[in-house]
Design an enzyme around this catalytic site. Structure first.
Site, PDB file in Angstrom:
ATOM      1  N   GLY A 286       0.397  -5.047   0.825  1.00 54.27           N
ATOM      2  CA  GLY A 286      -0.766  -4.963  -0.045  1.00 54.27           C
ATOM      3  C   GLY A 286      -0.490  -5.500  -1.444  1.00 54.27           C
TER       4      GLY A 286
ATOM      5  CD  GLU B  58       1.210  -5.737   5.236  1.00 56.54           C
ATOM      6  OE1 GLU B  58       2.094  -6.604   5.404  1.00 56.54           O
ATOM      7  OE2 GLU B  58       0.465  -5.723   4.235  1.00 56.54           O
TER       8      GLU B  58
ATOM      9  CB  ALA C 228      -0.870  -0.015   1.257  1.00 54.35           C
TER      10      ALA C 228
ATOM     11  CD  GLU D 133      -3.016  -7.415   2.397  1.00 56.33           C
ATOM     12  OE1 GLU D 133      -2.644  -6.235   2.232  1.00 56.33           O
ATOM     13  OE2 GLU D 133      -3.817  -7.761   3.279  1.00 56.33           O
TER      14      GLU D 133
HETATM   15  N1  3HC Z   1       4.628   3.444   0.103  1.00 55.33           N
HETATM   16  C1  3HC Z   1       5.125   4.654  -0.158  1.00 55.33           C
HETATM   17  N2  3HC Z   1       6.412   4.878  -0.471  1.00 55.33           N
HETATM   18  C2  3HC Z   1       7.226   3.814  -0.517  1.00 55.33           C
HETATM   19  C3  3HC Z   1       6.782   2.521  -0.260  1.00 55.33           C
HETATM   20  C4  3HC Z   1       5.401   2.349   0.069  1.00 55.33           C
HETATM   21  N3  3HC Z   1       4.894   1.151   0.310  1.00 55.33           N
HETATM   22  N4  3HC Z   1       7.810   1.666  -0.384  1.00 55.33           N
HETATM   23  C5  3HC Z   1       8.870   2.398  -0.722  1.00 55.33           C
HETATM   24  N5  3HC Z   1       8.524   3.704  -0.809  1.00 55.33           N
HETATM   25  C6  3HC Z   1       9.384   4.816  -1.214  1.00 55.33           C
HETATM   26  C7  3HC Z   1      10.490   5.062  -0.196  1.00 55.33           C
HETATM   27  O1  3HC Z   1      10.075   5.941   0.818  1.00 55.33           O
HETATM   28  C8  3HC Z   1      11.570   5.668  -1.060  1.00 55.33           C
HETATM   29  O2  3HC Z   1      11.240   7.012  -1.249  1.00 55.33           O
HETATM   30  P1  3HC Z   1      12.384   8.122  -1.415  1.00 55.33           P
HETATM   31  O3  3HC Z   1      13.174   7.705  -2.619  1.00 55.33           O
HETATM   32  O4  3HC Z   1      11.622   9.383  -1.562  1.00 55.33           O
HETATM   33  O5  3HC Z   1      13.192   8.053  -0.153  1.00 55.33           O
HETATM   34  C9  3HC Z   1      11.383   4.958  -2.386  1.00 55.33           C
HETATM   35  O6  3HC Z   1      10.066   4.434  -2.377  1.00 55.33           O
HETATM   36  C10 3HC Z   1      12.351   3.815  -2.626  1.00 55.33           C
HETATM   37  O7  3HC Z   1      12.319   2.957  -1.485  1.00 55.33           O
HETATM   38  P2  3HC Z   1      13.663   2.370  -0.852  1.00 55.33           P
HETATM   39  O8  3HC Z   1      14.689   3.424  -0.728  1.00 55.33           O
HETATM   40  O9  3HC Z   1      13.251   1.645   0.381  1.00 55.33           O
HETATM   41  O10 3HC Z   1      14.109   1.351  -1.992  1.00 55.33           O
HETATM   42  P3  3HC Z   1      14.783  -0.073  -1.862  1.00 55.33           P
HETATM   43  O11 3HC Z   1      15.024  -0.530  -3.238  1.00 55.33           O
HETATM   44  O12 3HC Z   1      15.906  -0.038  -0.883  1.00 55.33           O
HETATM   45  O13 3HC Z   1      13.666  -1.025  -1.211  1.00 55.33           O
HETATM   46  C11 3HC Z   1      11.473  -1.937  -0.917  1.00 55.33           C
HETATM   47  C12 3HC Z   1      12.485  -1.301  -1.888  1.00 55.33           C
HETATM   48  C13 3HC Z   1      11.986  -3.307  -0.457  1.00 55.33           C
HETATM   49  C14 3HC Z   1      10.179  -2.091  -1.652  1.00 55.33           C
HETATM   50  C15 3HC Z   1      11.318  -1.028   0.308  1.00 55.33           C
HETATM   51  O14 3HC Z   1      11.032   0.270  -0.129  1.00 55.33           O
HETATM   52  C16 3HC Z   1      10.223  -1.416   1.264  1.00 55.33           C
HETATM   53  O15 3HC Z   1      10.420  -2.270   2.093  1.00 55.33           O
HETATM   54  N6  3HC Z   1       9.066  -0.745   1.144  1.00 55.33           N
HETATM   55  C17 3HC Z   1       7.972  -0.913   2.069  1.00 55.33           C
HETATM   56  C18 3HC Z   1       7.220  -2.162   1.839  1.00 55.33           C
HETATM   57  C19 3HC Z   1       6.076  -2.237   2.804  1.00 55.33           C
HETATM   58  O16 3HC Z   1       6.190  -2.024   3.980  1.00 55.33           O
HETATM   59  N7  3HC Z   1       4.908  -2.604   2.274  1.00 55.33           N
HETATM   60  C20 3HC Z   1       3.749  -2.737   3.087  1.00 55.33           C
HETATM   61  C21 3HC Z   1       3.026  -1.445   3.125  1.00 55.33           C
HETATM   62  S1  3HC Z   1       1.688  -1.465   4.261  1.00 55.33           S
HETATM   63  C22 3HC Z   1       0.473  -2.271   3.444  1.00 55.33           C
HETATM   64  O17 3HC Z   1       0.661  -2.767   2.378  1.00 55.33           O
HETATM   65  C23 3HC Z   1      -0.842  -2.297   4.142  1.00 55.33           C
HETATM   66  C24 3HC Z   1      -1.806  -3.209   3.488  1.00 55.33           C
HETATM   67  O18 3HC Z   1      -1.761  -4.446   4.123  1.00 55.33           O
HETATM   68  C25 3HC Z   1      -3.225  -2.699   3.570  1.00 55.33           C
END
Ligand code: 3HC
Length: 701
Positions: A114, A137, A75, A117
């Site tokens: 997400g 998450e 998400a 999912e």
């Molecule tokens: N939402 C918004 N922004 C995100 C994002 C997300 N899910 N994931 C990454 N970004 C952004 C980062 O903030 C970063 O922004 P910036 O360049 O402005 O600093 C940019 O994308 C690149 O991210 P990384 O520097 O972390 O890039 P990497 O290549 O090192 O890693 C990744 C990529 C493994 C995808 C890592 O970004 C990550 O772990 N992201 C989060 C994944 C996550 O937690 N997903 C679950 C979200 S909650 C959810 O899905 C709820 C649902 O169940 C309803």
């Protein structure tokens, strides 16, 4: 490359979603850099795409694919905490699952949260071997809120689901296939063509619309067996302590096993809403962005050239020097370690070997890995062995005279352009740099003990340090797996400087009426791994103490004089049994009472609230001064230092975030009150006063 016919069959649904046709297969491609987070625009595009493919009788199957480096990484975290936008993700997921045509998810990169999912709502899932899956998450204080907690157990069983959702860890595509998350692996780089071919097969064989929600075989055995969940809770109690999200995740998986799908989804939704609007998730989301922000330095652009570092020198083979060396050897860099005495060098190298061997014993590296790393390490008793190193880190005793002497010598030995770093935890890096003719190549690289384990690295910028040198140190920090925070020169930099007021208050509280175990309990309950007195016992009370200079004026000094020097002597602030379990000590209590009396302090009952406020608000105040002086670039950097270097509970977001969550006006009011009662140590920083009066937070600076 596209043929005219193909180009003609492409429809742009919106700026980030495109629908293409390859015969009877429709391909929905999402292109929303950098990580294809499921933003409102992406969700709208997906819903419209499915609507169109459903309505088109010529389409027999749909491939869902992402352009760029990854399938949906989750998400859009930046949307949380803001007014919701429709369609929300659960709605999108339902629409995909309800599609009348089979939808095939084509995974590459990281299919997370997400994103996974969404894939689980598709009818089939393919992945390239390098793809990874996971539900991170929990690390954001959340749970998979778009059906993940209900679908995952139906695919992999509750035990594995519990592990995945509460750890947040990623698994490989192969592991995902073995567990049943992924149906087939396809050749690297073959997407979306291989997915289109698979879709054709599904159509040709008239395969069913496989819905994960309908599966039961992996969960039925666990139904009505609450012990599976209770045992899991018990086994992980320590790891989950203080965190709200793991328990909520467990409850959802338990519901997946025991309740009909739709009821489980309702519970998941309700618990997700509770978490996403709660304080812990706000803190953990703050940390997520703070960890990424920390690398950005306003006056040093990303394209600043860095200096090549192919060989590293470390001065000192003690605990710090050894740990620091391991970081570089782990990253494949050759390291020369210099010590003054052969026994010390020998000891240092054998400690490193023992550390590696114990890692190998735990199965986390092979015997060959151990040898490969040891081969990268060369010991020497001669500083001139460092002449060809690109980076030299001094990690000797914390003594300015010794450090100055070393840097004078290093300046003569090190090759031109080499970076000279000190691992000092308190001393003035500018003074050290001034001993050389190349202060622009000198900086601090402050590691935290044990240096091969702790993630934090404070990169200390001297007044003359060259931007390329800073960029190089930050980049190296990343390479060796650290989270590097750029800080300025002051006594103790960010981390240790803020430790001081906390320690000061802990000591004063004990003389005024609390006992060490009261202070420790309050800080432990707040979420620290241990309180300051238990920590002191662990580190050893005699660090920096000597019988000759001891004045017997503090509890600590008296304890050392009585040979109660912490855990290593079986007694310190606490008594320790043979299992190193701490017990409050009557003797220490008496020492404290006597010392209070000697100092003329009338002891009084001290509330837990006062302990917490004095220890923690004084840190917030110090952090504000650090910001005011420009020692830290931004308040979230300070949070990162405390979370990664000192065990600040991540679910409280770091001291500066916590101060904002409490309310800066409230912190200010309490500081003023303590200032009036207890003295000028509590004088609020001008920045704190200004922000509180303007109703603003540190983050808005
Ligand atoms: N939402 C918004 N922004 C995100 C994002 C997300 N899910 N994931 C990454 N970004 C952004 C980062 O903030 C970063 O922004 P910036 O360049 O402005 O600093 C940019 O994308 C690149 O991210 P990384 O520097 O972390 O890039 P990497 O290549 O090192 O890693 C990744 C990529 C493994 C995808 C890592 O970004 C990550 O772990 N992201 C989060 C994944 C996550 O937690 N997903 C679950 C979200 S909650 C959810 O899905 C709820 C649902 O169940 C309803």
């Amino acid at each position: 490359m596209d043929t005219a016919a193909e180009a003609a069959s492409r429809t742009r649904i919106n700026p980030v979603v495109e629908l293409a046709r390859d015969g009877e297969v429709a391909v929905l491609t999402v292109d929303s850099p950098p990580v294809n987070a499921l933003s409102a625009q992406v969700r709208e595009g997906l819903v419209e795409g499915i609507r169109q493919t459903d309505a088109d009788p010529a389409v027999k199957a749909v491939v869902l694919h992402c352009a760029g480096r990854t399938f949906f990484a989750g998400a859009d975290i930046s949307e949380f905490g803001k007014p919701p936008k429709h369609p929300n993700l659960p709605e999108v997921v339902d629409i995909i699952e309800a599609s009348t045509k089979p939808v095939i998810a084509a995974l590459h990169g990281t299919a997370l949260g997400g994103g996974l999912e969404t894939a689980l709502a598709c009818h089939y899932r393919l992945a390239v071997p390098s793809a990874k899956c996971g539900f991170p998450e929990v690390k954001l204080g959340l749970l998979p809120g778009a059906g993940g907690t209900q679908r995952l157990p139906r695919l992999v069983g509750p035990e594995r689901a519990l592990d995945l959702v509460t750890s947040g860890s990623q698994i490989s595509a192969k592991a995902a296939q073995e567990m049943g998350i992924v149906d087939e692996l396809v050749e690297e780089g073959s997407l979306p063509a291989s997915a289109i071919a698979f879709a054709r097969k599904v159509v040709a064989e008239n395969r069913p619309l496989k819905k994960v929600r309908d599966l039961d075989d992996k969960i039925e055995a666990a139904r009505g067996r609450p012990e599976i969940f209770d045992d899991f809770r018990k086994a992980n109690a320590r790891k989950f302590r203080g965190f709200q999200a793991p328990e909520y995740n467990i409850r959802c998986v338990e519901a997946a096993v025991n309740l009909p799908f739709d009821e489980g989804i309702r519970l998941e939704r309700q618990l997700f809403q509770e978490l996403v609007s709660g304080e812990q998730s706000a803190a953990q989301r703050h940390v997520f962005f703070a960890e990424r922000q920390v690398w950005k330095i306003p006056d040093i652009s990303d394209d600043t050239p860095t200096l090549p570092v192919k060989k590293v020198g470390i001065i000192g083979a003690g605990t710090m020097g050894g740990g620091i060396s391991m970081n570089f050897a782990n990253a494949g860099l050759p390291v020369t370690i210099v010590e003054a005495k052969p026994e010390a060098l020998e000891r240092g190298l054998s400690v490193i070997r023992r550390n590696y061997e114990s890692t190998a014993k735990k199965g986390r590296m092979t015997a060959e890995d151990v040898e490969r790393r040891m081969e990268l390490l060369t010991g020497s008793l001669d500083l001139s062995a460092l002449a060809d190193c690109d980076l030299i880190i001094e990690a000797v005793f914390e003594n300015m005279a010794i450090k100055k002497e070393i840097f004078t010598k290093l300046d003569a030995i090190a090759k031109p352009g080499a970076i000279l770093a000190t691992n000092t935890s308190y001393l003035n890096v500018n003074e050290i740099a001034a001993m050389t003719k190349r202060p622009e190549h000198v900086l601090g690289m402050h590691f935290f003990s044990p240096a091969n384990v702790m993630r934090l690295l404070e990169v200390v910028r001297g007044e003359k340090t060259d931007k390329r040198v800073i960029a190089t140190a930050m980049q190296l920090g990343r390479k060796i797996g650290k989270i590097a925070v750029l800080v300025g020169v002051c006594h103790g930099f960010v981390g240790n400087r803020m430790l001081e007021p906390r320690q000061r208050e802990a000591n004063r509280l004990v003389l005024e009426g609390a006992m060490p175990w009261d202070v420790d309990r309050v800080l432990y309950d707040f979420g620290f791994p241990m309180g300051p007195f238990a920590m002191a016992d662990l580190a050893g009370l005699d660090i920096g103490w000597s019988r000759e200079t001891s004045k017997g004026e503090t509890v600590r000094e008296i304890l050392c004089e009585q040979d109660r020097r912490g855990q290593k002597t079986g007694a310190g602030f606490y008594d320790y049994d043979e299992n190193r379990k701490a017990k409050p000590s009557g003797l220490v209590e008496q020492i404290i009472l006597d010392l209070s009396a000697k100092k003329g302090i009338t002891r009084r009952a001290i509330s837990d609230q006062e302990i917490l406020e004095r220890c923690v608000y004084s840190m917030v105040n110090e952090g504000a001064k650090i910001l005011e002086e420009g020692i830290a670039i931004r308040s979230s950097d300070i949070d990162i230092v405390w979370i990664n270097g000192y065990g600040w509970p991540v679910y409280r977001g770091g001291p500066m975030f916590y101060g904002e969550q409490v309310g800066l006006a409230k912190v200010l009011e309490r500081l003023r009150d303590y200032e009036a009662k207890l003295g000028p140590e509590f004088k609020p920083s001008a920045l704190l006063e200004r922000l509180a009066s303007e109703g603003r937070g540190f983050r808005e600076l």
